[in-house]
Design a protein around this motif. Structure first.
Motif, short mmCIF file in Angstrom:
data_model
loop_
_atom_site.label_atom_id
_atom_site.label_comp_id
_atom_site.label_asym_id
_atom_site.label_seq_id
_atom_site.Cartn_x
_atom_site.Cartn_y
_atom_site.Cartn_z
N VAL A 55 -34.79 -0.44 -1.48
CA VAL A 55 -34.08 -1.59 -2.01
C VAL A 55 -32.60 -1.43 -1.69
O VAL A 55 -32.14 -0.33 -1.35
N THR A 56 -31.87 -2.53 -1.80
CA THR A 56 -30.42 -2.50 -1.60
C THR A 56 -29.74 -2.86 -2.91
O THR A 56 -29.96 -3.94 -3.46
N ILE A 57 -28.91 -1.94 -3.41
CA ILE A 57 -28.17 -2.16 -4.65
C ILE A 57 -26.81 -2.74 -4.28
O ILE A 57 -26.04 -2.12 -3.54
N LYS A 58 -26.51 -3.91 -4.78
CA LYS A 58 -25.23 -4.56 -4.48
C LYS A 58 -24.31 -4.42 -5.68
O LYS A 58 -24.53 -5.04 -6.72
N THR A 59 -23.29 -3.58 -5.54
CA THR A 59 -22.37 -3.33 -6.64
C THR A 59 -20.95 -3.76 -6.29
O THR A 59 -20.47 -3.53 -5.18
N LYS A 60 -20.31 -4.40 -7.23
CA LYS A 60 -18.92 -4.81 -7.07
C LYS A 60 -18.02 -3.62 -7.36
O LYS A 60 -18.35 -2.77 -8.19
N LEU A 61 -16.88 -3.54 -6.68
CA LEU A 61 -15.97 -2.42 -6.85
C LEU A 61 -14.70 -2.86 -7.58
O LEU A 61 -14.10 -3.88 -7.23
N LYS A 62 -14.32 -2.09 -8.57
CA LYS A 62 -13.08 -2.35 -9.30
C LYS A 62 -11.96 -1.54 -8.67
O LYS A 62 -11.94 -0.32 -8.75
N ILE A 63 -11.05 -2.25 -7.99
CA ILE A 63 -9.96 -1.60 -7.27
C ILE A 63 -8.75 -1.47 -8.19
O ILE A 63 -8.26 -2.46 -8.74
N SER A 64 -8.25 -0.24 -8.37
CA SER A 64 -7.18 0.00 -9.33
C SER A 64 -5.79 -0.29 -8.78
O SER A 64 -4.86 -0.57 -9.53
N ASN A 65 -5.61 -0.23 -7.44
CA ASN A 65 -4.28 -0.50 -6.87
C ASN A 65 -4.41 -1.06 -5.46
O ASN A 65 -5.47 -0.98 -4.83
N SER A 66 -3.31 -1.60 -4.96
CA SER A 66 -3.30 -2.26 -3.65
C SER A 66 -3.45 -1.27 -2.50
O SER A 66 -3.92 -1.64 -1.42
N GLU A 67 -3.04 -0.01 -2.72
CA GLU A 67 -3.15 0.98 -1.65
C GLU A 67 -4.60 1.22 -1.26
O GLU A 67 -4.92 1.39 -0.07
N ILE A 68 -5.48 1.22 -2.26
CA ILE A 68 -6.91 1.41 -1.98
C ILE A 68 -7.44 0.24 -1.15
O ILE A 68 -8.18 0.44 -0.17
N ALA A 69 -7.05 -0.98 -1.53
CA ALA A 69 -7.49 -2.17 -0.80
C ALA A 69 -7.00 -2.13 0.65
O ALA A 69 -7.73 -2.49 1.58
N LEU A 70 -5.77 -1.67 0.85
CA LEU A 70 -5.23 -1.58 2.21
C LEU A 70 -5.99 -0.54 3.03
O LEU A 70 -6.26 -0.75 4.22
N SER A 71 -6.35 0.58 2.40
CA SER A 71 -7.12 1.61 3.10
C SER A 71 -8.49 1.10 3.48
O SER A 71 -8.99 1.36 4.59
N PHE A 72 -9.13 0.36 2.57
CA PHE A 72 -10.44 -0.24 2.87
C PHE A 72 -10.33 -1.19 4.07
O PHE A 72 -11.14 -1.16 4.99
N SER A 73 -9.31 -2.07 4.03
CA SER A 73 -9.14 -3.07 5.09
C SER A 73 -8.89 -2.41 6.44
O SER A 73 -9.45 -2.81 7.47
N LYS A 74 -8.04 -1.40 6.44
CA LYS A 74 -7.72 -0.69 7.68
C LYS A 74 -8.97 -0.01 8.25
O LYS A 74 -9.25 -0.11 9.46
N THR A 75 -9.73 0.65 7.40
CA THR A 75 -10.92 1.36 7.84
C THR A 75 -11.97 0.40 8.39
O THR A 75 -12.57 0.64 9.45
N MET A 76 -12.18 -0.72 7.69
CA MET A 76 -13.20 -1.68 8.13
C MET A 76 -12.81 -2.34 9.45
O MET A 76 -13.67 -2.58 10.30
N GLU A 77 -11.52 -2.64 9.63
CA GLU A 77 -11.09 -3.29 10.87
C GLU A 77 -11.24 -2.36 12.07
O GLU A 77 -11.71 -2.77 13.14
N GLN A 78 -10.88 -1.09 11.90
CA GLN A 78 -11.05 -0.13 12.99
C GLN A 78 -12.53 0.07 13.31
O GLN A 78 -12.91 0.19 14.47
N TYR A 79 -13.34 0.09 12.28
CA TYR A 79 -14.78 0.25 12.46
C TYR A 79 -15.35 -0.95 13.22
O TYR A 79 -16.18 -0.80 14.11
#
Length: 405
Positions: free
Chosen positions: A5-29
């Motif tokens: 099965v696939t578990i779909k969970t929402k993520l609670k982001i505590s600060n903007s730096e984490i969001a920027l790291s996610f965006s950077k990683t996904m774009e390079q990928y």
């Protein structure tokens, strides 16, 4: 037997730096995936993991600054996408009509039909369990990025049911939708193998648009699941979509994106409810029998003129997936059988004749034995019979054309 099965969970982001790291990683990928996709396209669709690793691993790390595991995951992601497209193309052959004879022909398609590399447009990243992501004792998720690991809180109702020790976590996919971050986690569990000898119910299910599902069991009981109200709602979505597309402004494009997501969630909910109802209705040790719908087009005369040509089909493959995993959790099984002649065969005398079915009246009337019934019910009855033959030992039961009883 192992079920997934696939578990779909929402993520609670505590600060903007984490969001920027996610965006950077996904774009390079994403860019790395397109790089590998172009290589595979230009090299005769070579999808041998070892050869691709030897040729591309170092380049992926240098060009896109990917970590070791992510570079490996990029190659696996692209290979999996090409294999999926290959399967989809094989399931949907190219159809064409001979202009001289009027005969229709099918030609099986393969990857050579692609005129350009498969494109990865949506930023996302596949994360390997323990290497790229892990579940911490604190209840948080640790996720690897190009800037290092970060900790986030999962928001998922019912997540604790997967922590009872019977589930094994695997690959996770990080993505962003409507400004919110999600992690889709693959989980597997060992369940009891389906035992044909312990079957209590054999249920034939005919799928269509007038009735999304018509079920018929070994006791001769029939259940209809109406689909016309659902088709009307889908037609409203299509009408609204056409209106927005005609305007073509930036704001309408944003609305179209939201509309698409809302419609997809609604379709998924309908399929979840229907599959859940079927599993609960018949209980454990049930064999659900579905017809193989590859290449099948649905008759449109059973819908009002305002709805024709607006709803080509339904998400029947998704419905089948939902029914399968819910059945496995309930010690039941789902099998596919050939759809050939299931709507033309009389379940009483066995005569197969296309003209016995009246699409306008939604009725089947056998001119050989006189048996008469709803045409969707006839299909479910024949599918149920094929399921009975499967239980008896025929691995691929199907009907053959006969003209006499």
């Amino acid at each position: 037997m192992e079920m997934q099965v696939t578990i779909k969970t929402k993520l609670k982001i505590s600060n903007s730096e984490i969001a920027l790291s996610f965006s950077k990683t996904m774009e390079q990928y994403r860019q790395a995936c397109n790089y590998v996709s172009e290589y595979i396209f230009n090299h005769d669709f070579d999808m041998k993991q070892s050869r691709l690793n030897k040729e591309l691993y170092t380049k992926l790390r240098n060009l896109f600054s990917l970590k070791s595991q992510m570079a490996q995951s990029v190659i696996r992601t692209v290979i999996a996408r090409y294999k999926t497209v290959k399967t989809q193309m094989a399931r949907r052959p190219y159809k064409y009509q001979d202009q001289n004879t009027g005969e229709w022909y099918r030609e099986v398609r393969d990857l050579n039909w692609l005129h350009k590399p498969i494109s990865f447009n949506r930023p996302q990243v596949d994360l390997q369990r323990n290497r790229d992501w892990s579940y911490l004792s604190s209840g948080q998720l640790s996720i690897n990025t190009l800037d290092g690991r970060v900790k986030v809180d999962p928001i998922c109702r019912g997540f604790n049911q997967y922590l009872d020790g019977t589930w094994k976590f695997g690959l996770a996919k990080l993505l962003k939708s409507s400004g919110k971050w999600y992690l889709h986690i693959s989980a597997t569990k060992e369940v009891t193998d389906f035992d044909k000898q312990a079957v209590k119910h054999v249920v034939g299910i005919d799928r269509g648009l007038r009735f999304l599902a018509t079920s018929y069991d070994e006791q001769g009981k029939t259940a209809f699941f109406d689909g016309q109200a659902i088709m009307r709602k889908r037609a409203k979505y299509q009408k609204l979509r056409a209106t927005l597309q005609a305007k073509g402004t930036k704001s309408t494009k944003r609305r179209l994106k939201k509309l698409s997501g809302r419609e997809n969630r609604w379709i998924s909910d309908v399929n979840h409810c229907l599959s859940k109802t079927l599993v609960q209705k018949y209980g454990a040790n049930t064999l659900f029998v579905l017809e193989n719908l590859n290449g099948i087009s649905f008759e449109r005369t059973d819908l009002p003129k305002t709805l024709r040509n607006q709803n080509k089909s339904w998400a029947f493959y998704q419905l089948e997936q939902f029914l399968t995993y819910k059945a496995h959790l309930n010690n039941s099984e789902v099998v596919e059988v050939s759809a050939k002649y299931t709507s033309q065969r009389c379940p009483k005398c066995g005569v197969i004749k296309k003209d016995n079915r009246n699409h306008e009246k939604h009725e089947y009337h056998c001119d050989n034995c006189g048996y008469r019934s709803n045409d969707d019910r006839i299909g479910a009855m024949n599918i149920q019979l094929l399921g009975t033959q499967y239980i008896s030992g025929q691995e691929q039961p199907k009907f053959e054309l006969i003209t006499n009883a």
